[in-house]
Design a protein around this motif. Structure first.
Motif, mmCIF file in Angstrom:
data_model
loop_
_atom_site.group_PDB
_atom_site.id
_atom_site.type_symbol
_atom_site.label_atom_id
_atom_site.label_comp_id
_atom_site.label_asym_id
_atom_site.label_seq_id
_atom_site.Cartn_x
_atom_site.Cartn_y
_atom_site.Cartn_z
ATOM 1 N N THR A 344 46.722 38.843 53.799
ATOM 2 C CA THR A 344 46.053 38.491 55.163
ATOM 3 C C THR A 344 45.679 39.769 56.254
ATOM 4 O OG1 THR A 344 48.605 38.455 56.084
ATOM 5 C CG2 THR A 344 47.233 36.279 55.387
ATOM 6 N N ILE A 345 46.102 40.949 55.692
ATOM 7 C CA ILE A 345 45.693 42.163 56.498
ATOM 8 C C ILE A 345 44.490 42.433 56.734
ATOM 9 C CG2 ILE A 345 46.016 44.438 56.365
ATOM 10 C CD1 ILE A 345 48.581 44.431 54.740
ATOM 11 N N ILE A 346 43.483 42.040 55.658
ATOM 12 C CA ILE A 346 42.084 42.376 55.758
ATOM 13 C C ILE A 346 41.712 41.661 56.866
ATOM 14 C CG2 ILE A 346 41.292 40.448 54.475
ATOM 15 C CD1 ILE A 346 39.744 44.094 54.566
ATOM 16 N N PHE A 347 41.883 40.584 57.270
ATOM 17 C CA PHE A 347 41.176 39.647 58.611
ATOM 18 C C PHE A 347 41.576 40.491 59.782
ATOM 19 C CE2 PHE A 347 41.888 37.380 62.410
ATOM 20 C CZ PHE A 347 40.820 36.447 62.453
ATOM 21 N N TRP A 348 42.766 41.274 59.987
ATOM 22 C CA TRP A 348 42.970 41.969 61.121
ATOM 23 C C TRP A 348 42.163 43.208 61.241
ATOM 24 C CZ3 TRP A 348 44.342 38.832 64.789
ATOM 25 C CH2 TRP A 348 45.148 37.772 64.378
ATOM 26 N N THR A 349 41.794 43.737 60.057
ATOM 27 C CA THR A 349 40.773 44.883 59.793
ATOM 28 C C THR A 349 39.443 44.367 60.639
ATOM 29 O OG1 THR A 349 41.798 45.638 58.035
ATOM 30 C CG2 THR A 349 39.410 46.357 58.091
ATOM 31 N N VAL A 350 38.885 43.029 60.360
ATOM 32 C CA VAL A 350 37.620 42.657 60.385
ATOM 33 C C VAL A 350 37.660 42.510 62.145
ATOM 34 C CG1 VAL A 350 36.151 40.548 60.614
ATOM 35 C CG2 VAL A 350 37.040 41.797 58.569
ATOM 36 N N TYR A 351 38.870 42.066 62.448
ATOM 37 C CA TYR A 351 39.348 41.875 63.922
ATOM 38 C C TYR A 351 39.146 43.124 64.783
ATOM 39 C CZ TYR A 351 42.148 40.669 68.156
ATOM 40 O OH TYR A 351 42.631 40.451 69.420
ATOM 41 N N ALA A 352 39.578 44.071 64.113
ATOM 42 C CA ALA A 352 39.378 45.366 64.857
ATOM 43 C C ALA A 352 38.093 45.857 65.268
ATOM 44 C CB ALA A 352 40.127 46.535 64.008
ATOM 45 N N VAL A 421 41.075 29.310 55.784
ATOM 46 C CA VAL A 421 39.859 28.941 56.618
ATOM 47 C C VAL A 421 39.651 30.212 57.553
ATOM 48 C CG1 VAL A 421 39.077 27.688 58.411
ATOM 49 C CG2 VAL A 421 40.115 26.439 56.568
ATOM 50 N N GLY A 422 40.590 30.807 58.141
ATOM 51 C CA GLY A 422 40.388 32.027 58.804
ATOM 52 C C GLY A 422 39.672 33.320 58.394
ATOM 53 N N LEU A 423 40.123 33.214 57.002
ATOM 54 C CA LEU A 423 39.590 34.507 56.123
ATOM 55 C C LEU A 423 38.249 34.195 55.797
ATOM 56 C CD1 LEU A 423 42.515 34.928 53.474
ATOM 57 C CD2 LEU A 423 42.028 36.300 55.538
ATOM 58 N N VAL A 424 37.901 32.975 55.440
ATOM 59 C CA VAL A 424 36.286 32.744 55.407
ATOM 60 C C VAL A 424 35.528 32.682 56.651
ATOM 61 C CG1 VAL A 424 34.732 30.871 54.737
ATOM 62 C CG2 VAL A 424 36.943 30.943 53.376
ATOM 63 N N LEU A 425 36.053 32.329 57.635
ATOM 64 C CA LEU A 425 35.212 32.509 58.949
ATOM 65 C C LEU A 425 35.304 34.342 59.264
ATOM 66 C CD1 LEU A 425 36.896 29.838 61.351
ATOM 67 C CD2 LEU A 425 34.534 30.019 60.460
ATOM 68 N N SER A 426 35.978 34.725 58.896
ATOM 69 C CA SER A 426 36.148 36.475 59.007
ATOM 70 C C SER A 426 34.837 36.941 58.321
ATOM 71 C CB SER A 426 37.260 37.196 58.818
ATOM 72 O OG SER A 426 37.568 37.227 57.472
ATOM 73 N N MET A 427 34.567 36.331 57.199
ATOM 74 C CA MET A 427 33.436 37.044 56.493
ATOM 75 C C MET A 427 32.170 36.422 57.077
ATOM 76 S SD MET A 427 34.477 36.355 52.314
ATOM 77 C CE MET A 427 35.538 34.808 52.403
ATOM 78 N N TYR A 540 25.356 48.625 59.554
ATOM 79 C CA TYR A 540 25.187 47.012 58.866
ATOM 80 C C TYR A 540 25.989 47.490 57.484
ATOM 81 C CZ TYR A 540 21.026 49.590 57.019
ATOM 82 O OH TYR A 540 20.155 50.502 56.418
ATOM 83 N N ASN A 541 25.814 48.607 56.885
ATOM 84 C CA ASN A 541 26.200 48.935 55.387
ATOM 85 C C ASN A 541 28.071 48.822 55.463
ATOM 86 O OD1 ASN A 541 24.037 49.294 54.200
ATOM 87 N ND2 ASN A 541 23.891 51.342 54.191
ATOM 88 N N PHE A 542 28.548 49.365 56.754
ATOM 89 C CA PHE A 542 29.762 49.183 56.940
ATOM 90 C C PHE A 542 30.288 47.822 57.074
ATOM 91 C CE2 PHE A 542 33.670 49.219 59.868
ATOM 92 C CZ PHE A 542 34.425 50.119 59.096
ATOM 93 N N TYR A 543 29.506 47.094 57.835
ATOM 94 C CA TYR A 543 29.822 45.716 57.771
ATOM 95 C C TYR A 543 29.669 44.774 56.538
ATOM 96 C CZ TYR A 543 29.446 45.898 63.112
ATOM 97 O OH TYR A 543 30.087 46.019 64.210
ATOM 98 N N ILE A 548 32.361 42.597 51.460
ATOM 99 C CA ILE A 548 32.545 42.580 50.089
ATOM 100 C C ILE A 548 34.112 42.968 50.070
ATOM 101 C CG2 ILE A 548 32.685 43.938 48.198
ATOM 102 C CD1 ILE A 548 29.840 44.997 49.017
ATOM 103 N N LEU A 549 34.708 43.639 50.623
ATOM 104 C CA LEU A 549 36.337 43.543 50.694
ATOM 105 C C LEU A 549 37.102 42.180 50.996
ATOM 106 C CD1 LEU A 549 37.029 47.231 52.188
ATOM 107 C CD2 LEU A 549 37.036 46.437 49.725
ATOM 108 N N SER A 550 36.480 41.750 52.062
ATOM 109 C CA SER A 550 37.040 40.294 52.400
ATOM 110 C C SER A 550 36.838 39.413 51.391
ATOM 111 C CB SER A 550 36.449 39.994 53.735
ATOM 112 O OG SER A 550 36.436 40.633 54.746
#
Length: 587
Positions: A344-352, A421-427, A540-543, A548-550
Motif C-alpha cells: 500500500t506504500i505506492i499509493f502514497w507515493t502517487v498521493y505525494a 479500489v484505491g490502488l486502481v484509482l491511483s493508477m 509525463y514520462n515520470f507519471y 507502471i510501478l503502480s
C-alpha cells in the motif's frame, strides 16, 4: 453530560484518573467539553501542516530558487518525516510521559517551528534576492538561508509527529468504553475528528494559500503560528477536566522482546505440544498479561515459538527471556499483515505528486475565473479534498447496498477490497496526469513558449481536476480501508500498532517519491524528465513510470490479498471466538 450518581456519591472510574492522580469522577471529567478542546488542537495542526506543505513547492522554486526536483524532494521529505515521527511520538507517549504531555510538548515544538518559518520568510537576509527581468539565471538560496528554512520545517515536522501520534487517542480517553452511552459518544467523536481534519484541510488549501500568495508568506505562516498557539492554550485550559490513563507500554517493546527471547533460545528444541509452552494461564493473576485473550498456536513463523519455551536453567525471568505463547501469536499477527502493509506504500507515493509536480503544473496554466480572480496554484487541492468528501457518502449510500447484494457482505466491500479500489484509482490518476501533461506541452510548443518558464499557457488549469479527483477518491477508499484493516487485524492488546502501521505507509510513500525523483533526475540528466523549466522537461514520462510501478505493485497486492485470511475467520476455524474490542483506537 453529567452521569447519574449512586446514593449521592459520584461515580469514580476504575481505569481513569484526574490531573491530581485521583480516581476520575465521571460527572466532572471527560465527555464532550474535554473532547472539543482536544479536537481544536487537531484542527489547527491540520491547518498548519497542510497550509505549509501544499504551497511549499512554489515558495522553494519561486522564492528560494531551487530546482523542480530539489523542491519536490524537500516537500516529500518534510511530509515523510512528519508521519514517520508519529512512531516516535507514539512510543514516547505509551512508554514514558503519556498522551497529555506528548500533545502539549510537541504542540509547543510545532509552534516554535512555525514561528521560525514565519521569521525566515519575513527577514530579507534569510532568502535570496529576487530574479531580475533581464537575468538568465537566479541566485539560489545560500546554505545558511536553507539551514534556517530546514530547521523550521523539521521542528514543525517533529511537533506534527508527536502531536498527531496522541491527539485522537487522548480524545478517546475522555469517554468510558465500559459505559454503553459513552461508547456511542466515542464513535461519534471519531466522526467529528475526521470532520475537523477536513475543515482544517479546506481552510488550508483555500483561505490560507490565498493569503500566502496574495498578502504575503509571513502573514500566511503567521496565521498558522497563531492558530497552533491558540489551540495549545485552549488544550491546556482543559487540564482540570481531562481523564488520564496509565501508561500502557509500547507494542514495539513486546515485538522486540519476542524476537530477543526466541533468539536467545535458538538452540533449544521446540516441543510439539503447545501446552508445554509458557502461556497466559501461567502468569500471575491480576497482571496485564494474564488478562489477555488466549490465542491458539499457529503454524507459521515457528522459530518465534521458542520465546515461550520454559527454560529450567534460567533463574530470573522477564519478557526479554520468556514470552507467553499469546504474546508470540500477537507478534505473528502483525507479521502476517506486513505484505499488505508493503503493497500500500505506492499509493502514497502517487498521493505525494499532488503537493509537488501537480502544483508546479498549475503554476504554468491559466488559473483565472472570470477576468479578475486567479486561483492560487496550491488551491487546486480543493478538488482533491472535495472528491474525498463526495466519495465517502457515495460509498455509504450507493456502493455499500449494491456491493452487499452482489458480494453477500453487509458492509459492502471488505477492507482489502477497498484498498484494492484505491490502488486502481491511483493508477487512473497518473494516467490522467500524464495525458494532461502531454496536452500542456503541446500547447506550450504551439504558442512558442517552451523556453519561457514563467509564461502562462493559454490552457485552463481545470485540466488538472481529473488527477486530483482520482487521487482524492482513491484516498477515501485506501485511507479508510487501511485503518479498518489494521484496526481489525491488529491484536487487541496492540491497538496502537494499527496507527503505527498505517502512518508508516504514508511516511514511506513520501520517502519513496523522494528516492524516485532523485534517481530519475540523475539518470535523465542529459534529457531531463524533471527539468526546472517544466516546458522543456518530460514530466509525463515520470507519471507513466508511476503507472507502471503502480500496476506491478497492484498485481503483487492481489496475490497477497487473495491469500490473506482474516483474523476472526482463522481463529473461528480453531474454535476461538474473538472478544469484543474496546472501540477504535486510531491516533
Amino acid at each position: 453530560m453529567a452521569l447519574p450518581v449512586t446514593q449521592g456519591k459520584p461515580i469514580e472510574l476504575s481505569d481513569a484518573w484526574d490531573y491530581k492522580g485521583r480516581r476520575a469522577v465521571a460527572s466532572s471529567t471527560g465527555g464532550w467539553i474535554s473532547a472539543a478542546m482536544i479536537l481544536g488542537v487537531e484542527a489547527n495542526e491540520r491547518l498548519t501542516t497542510l497550509g505549509i506543505a501544499v504551497n511549499l513547492v512554489t515558495y522553494l522554486t519561486g522564492i528560494m530558487h531551487l530546482g523542480a526536483a530539489a523542491s519536490a524532494n524537500t516537500v516529500t521529505n518534510f511530509m515523510g518525516t512528519s508521519f514517520m515521527l508519529c512512531l516516535l511520538g507514539g512510543f514516547v507517549a505509551d512508554t514514558f510521559i503519556g498522551r497529555y504531555l506528548t500533545v502539549a510538548i510537541f504542540t509547543g515544538i510545532q509552534a516554535l517551528g512555525v514561528t521560525i518559518l514565519t521569521i525566515s520568510t519575513a527577514i530579507p537576509s534569510l532568502r535570496p534576492p529576487s530574479c531580475t527581468v533581464d537575468s538568465s539565471t537566479c541566485i539560489q538560496a545560500t546554505s545558511t538561508q536553507l539551514g534556517v528554512l530546514y530547521l523550521a520545517l523539521y521542528l514543525t515536522a517533529l511537533g506534527t509527529g508527536g502531536l498527531k501520534s496522541s491527539v485522537s487517542g487522548f480524545g478517546s480517553d475522555q469517554f468510558d468504553d465500559s459505559n454503553k452511552e459513552e461508547r456511542t459518544q466515542m464513535a461519534k467523536f471519531f466522526s467529528w475528528f475526521f470532520f475537523f481534519i477536513s475543515i482544517g484541510s479546506l481552510l488550508a488549501v483555500t483561505i490560507l494559500v490565498y493569503v500566502q500568495d496574495n498578502v504575503g508568506r509571513p502573514w500566511g505562516y503567521g496565521i498558522c503560528g497563531c492558530a497552533i498557539v491558540t489551540g495549545l492554550f485552549v488544550f491546556l485550559a482543559g487540564t482540570r477536566m481531562y481523564r488520564f490513563k496509565k501508561l500502557a507500554g509500547s507494542p514495539l517493546t513486546q515485538i522486540a522482546a519476542v524476537f530477543v527471547a526466541s533468539w536467545r533460545k535458538r538452540g533449544m528444541e521446540l516441543p510439539s505440544d503447545a501446552s508445554e509452552l509458557y502461556n497466559v494461564e501461567d502468569v500471575a493473576l491480576g497482571s496485564k498479561v494474564h488478562k489477555k485473550q488466549k490465542l491458539p498456536r499457529s503454524k507459521g513463523f515457528r522459530f518465534l515459538d521458542k520465546a515461550a519455551i520454559k527454560d529450567p536453567d534460567t533463574i530470573k525471568t522477564n519478557k526479554w527471556v520468556l514470552s507467553t505463547l499469546t504474546d508470540v501469536e500477537e507478534v505473528k499477527l502483525v507479521l502476517r499483515m506486513l505484505p499488505i502493509w508493503a503493497t500500500t506504500i505506492i499509493f502514497w507515493t502517487v498521493y505525494a505528486q499532488m503537493t509537488t509536480f501537480s502544483v508546479s503544473q498549475a503554476t504554468t496554466m491559466d488559473r483565472h475565473i472570470g477576468k479578475s480572480f486567479e486561483i492560487p496554484p496550491a488551491s487546486l487541492s480543493v478538488f482533491f479534498v472535495g472528491s474525498i468528501l463526495l466519495t465517502v457518502p457515495v460509498y455509504d449510500r450507493i456502493i455499500v447496498p449494491v456491493a452487499g447484494k452482489l458480494l453477500h457482505n453487509p458492509q459492502g466491500l471488505t477492507p482489502l477490497q477497498r484498498i484494492g479500489v484505491g490502488l486502481v484509482l491511483s493508477m487512473f490518476a497518473m494516467v490522467a496526469a500524464a495525458l494532461t501533461e502531454i496536452k500542456r506541452l503541446d500547447v506550450a510548443r504551439a504558442h512558442h513558449l517552451v523556453d519561457d518558464p514563467n509564461a502562462q499557457l493559454p490552457l485552463t488549469v481545470f485540466w488538472l481536476i481529473p488527477q486530483f479527483f482520482f487521487v482524492g477518491a482513491g484516498e477515501a477508499f485506501t485511507y479508510i480501508g487501511q485503518l479498518d484493516f489494521f484496526l481489525r487485524e491488529c491484536p487487541k492488546g496492540m491497538k496502537t500498532m494499527s496507527t503505527g502501521l498505517f502512518l508508516s505507509t504514508l511516511s514511506l510513500g513520501f520517502f519513496v517519491s523522494s528516492i524516485l525523483v532523485t534517481i530519475v533526475h540523475m539518470v535523465t540528466i542529459k534529457r531531463p524528465w524533471l527539468a526546472d523549466n517544466l516546458n522543456q522537461g518530460r514530466l509525463y514520462n515520470f507519471y507513466w513510470l508511476l503507472v507502471i510501478l503502480s500496476a506491478l505493485n497492484f498485481m503483487v497486492y492481489l496475490v497477497f490479498a487473495r491469500g490473506y485470511a482474516y483474523k476472526a475467520k482463522r481463529l473461528a476455524e480453531e474454535g476461538y471466538e474473538l472478544e469484543e474490542d474496546e472501540g477504535p483506537t486510531c491516533h
